[in-house]
Design a protein around this motif. Structure first.
Motif, mmCIF file in Angstrom:
data_model
loop_
_atom_site.group_PDB
_atom_site.id
_atom_site.type_symbol
_atom_site.label_atom_id
_atom_site.label_comp_id
_atom_site.label_asym_id
_atom_site.label_seq_id
_atom_site.Cartn_x
_atom_site.Cartn_y
_atom_site.Cartn_z
ATOM 1 N N GLU A 1 37.768 21.870 39.121
ATOM 2 C CA GLU A 1 39.153 21.394 39.171
ATOM 3 C C GLU A 1 40.106 22.391 38.515
ATOM 4 O O GLU A 1 41.199 22.645 39.026
ATOM 5 C CB GLU A 1 39.271 20.024 38.488
ATOM 6 N N ILE A 2 39.686 22.957 37.400
ATOM 7 C CA ILE A 2 40.536 23.936 36.717
ATOM 8 C C ILE A 2 40.715 25.173 37.592
ATOM 9 O O ILE A 2 41.824 25.694 37.737
ATOM 10 C CB ILE A 2 39.936 24.318 35.349
ATOM 11 N N SER A 3 39.635 25.629 38.214
ATOM 12 C CA SER A 3 39.715 26.848 39.033
ATOM 13 C C SER A 3 40.567 26.653 40.284
ATOM 14 O O SER A 3 41.062 27.627 40.846
ATOM 15 C CB SER A 3 38.312 27.325 39.422
ATOM 16 N N GLU A 4 40.750 25.410 40.701
ATOM 17 C CA GLU A 4 41.546 25.124 41.907
ATOM 18 C C GLU A 4 43.036 24.946 41.630
ATOM 19 O O GLU A 4 43.821 24.777 42.556
ATOM 20 C CB GLU A 4 40.991 23.881 42.601
ATOM 21 N N LEU A 5 43.445 24.994 40.365
ATOM 22 C CA LEU A 5 44.876 24.893 40.064
ATOM 23 C C LEU A 5 45.593 26.089 40.679
ATOM 24 O O LEU A 5 45.141 27.227 40.546
ATOM 25 C CB LEU A 5 45.105 24.836 38.554
ATOM 26 N N PRO A 6 46.722 25.850 41.352
ATOM 27 C CA PRO A 6 47.364 26.911 42.143
ATOM 28 C C PRO A 6 48.321 27.814 41.357
ATOM 29 O O PRO A 6 49.421 28.099 41.803
ATOM 30 C CB PRO A 6 48.126 26.094 43.194
ATOM 31 N N PHE A 7 47.883 28.280 40.181
ATOM 32 C CA PHE A 7 48.753 29.103 39.360
ATOM 33 C C PHE A 7 48.006 30.366 38.935
ATOM 34 O O PHE A 7 46.863 30.297 38.507
ATOM 35 C CB PHE A 7 49.204 28.341 38.108
ATOM 36 N N ASP A 8 48.691 31.493 38.992
ATOM 37 C CA ASP A 8 48.074 32.772 38.634
ATOM 38 C C ASP A 8 47.846 32.929 37.140
ATOM 39 O O ASP A 8 47.029 33.743 36.724
ATOM 40 C CB ASP A 8 48.933 33.935 39.128
ATOM 41 N N ASN A 9 48.588 32.190 36.321
ATOM 42 C CA ASN A 9 48.480 32.357 34.876
ATOM 43 C C ASN A 9 47.683 31.229 34.214
ATOM 44 O O ASN A 9 47.749 31.047 33.012
ATOM 45 C CB ASN A 9 49.871 32.454 34.238
ATOM 46 N N VAL A 10 46.908 30.482 35.000
ATOM 47 C CA VAL A 10 46.084 29.391 34.469
ATOM 48 C C VAL A 10 44.616 29.807 34.513
ATOM 49 O O VAL A 10 44.105 30.210 35.559
ATOM 50 C CB VAL A 10 46.299 28.079 35.251
ATOM 51 N N PHE A 11 43.977 29.690 33.351
ATOM 52 C CA PHE A 11 42.583 30.072 33.218
ATOM 53 C C PHE A 11 41.808 28.949 32.533
ATOM 54 O O PHE A 11 42.296 27.826 32.446
ATOM 55 C CB PHE A 11 42.477 31.394 32.447
ATOM 56 N N MET A 12 40.632 29.250 32.051
ATOM 57 C CA MET A 12 39.736 28.225 31.522
ATOM 58 C C MET A 12 39.255 28.558 30.124
ATOM 59 O O MET A 12 38.941 29.706 29.819
ATOM 60 C CB MET A 12 38.521 28.112 32.455
ATOM 61 N N THR A 13 39.216 27.517 29.287
ATOM 62 C CA THR A 13 38.468 27.545 28.046
ATOM 63 C C THR A 13 37.164 26.833 28.352
ATOM 64 O O THR A 13 37.159 25.624 28.579
ATOM 65 C CB THR A 13 39.217 26.824 26.905
ATOM 66 N N TYR A 14 36.081 27.574 28.442
ATOM 67 C CA TYR A 14 34.801 26.990 28.828
ATOM 68 C C TYR A 14 34.054 26.534 27.577
ATOM 69 O O TYR A 14 33.681 27.351 26.734
ATOM 70 C CB TYR A 14 33.962 27.988 29.627
#
Length: 122
Positions: free
Chosen positions: A36-49
């Motif tokens: 779900e996080i990877s599908e967010l449509p923003f270039d500046n959004v990443f993940m804290t795993y």
């Protein structure tokens, strides 16, 4: 989603990146899983795993391979899943059921340049 688009636009204008933390699917937040996080449509959004929030012991290795380009921060800890024990999260990385040594080696092999945070509650 419109609220998020406005906030994200403001953060993007500042040159900021935003990292969402993964959680198990049963949480009632609007975005939970690495997918779900990877599908967010923003270039500046990443993940804290967060390793303690994975579904089972080896999901983390599959997730690392699949979402590596989105992972900027890793909460490096371990957990007990159960099996005659009370489930417990955010244990020291070398105590628990998650193959943290293998995860760390794969993280190095892939050239992770983000943050590694030791997250312990004990």
């Amino acid at each position: 989603m419109n609220h998020l688009k406005r906030k994200n636009s403001q953060l993007n204008d500042l040159g900021a990146i935003l990292c969402y933390e993964n959680f198990k699917k049963q949480r009632k937040t609007w975005v939970n899983t690495p997918q779900e996080i990877s599908e967010l449509p923003f270039d500046n959004v990443f993940m804290t795993y967060d390793l303690s929030h994975t579904h089972d012991c080896y999901d983390c290795l599959e997730d690392l391979d699949k979402y590596f380009d989105k992972i900027k921060i890793v909460h490096f800890s371990n957990r007990y899943i159960g099996r005659n024990r009370t489930p417990k999260v955010h244990l020291p990385y070398d105590i628990g059921d998650i193959p943290t040594k293998i995860f760390f080696e794969r993280l190095k092999e892939k050239g992770h340049e983000g943050q590694l945070v030791l997250e312990y509650l004990d």
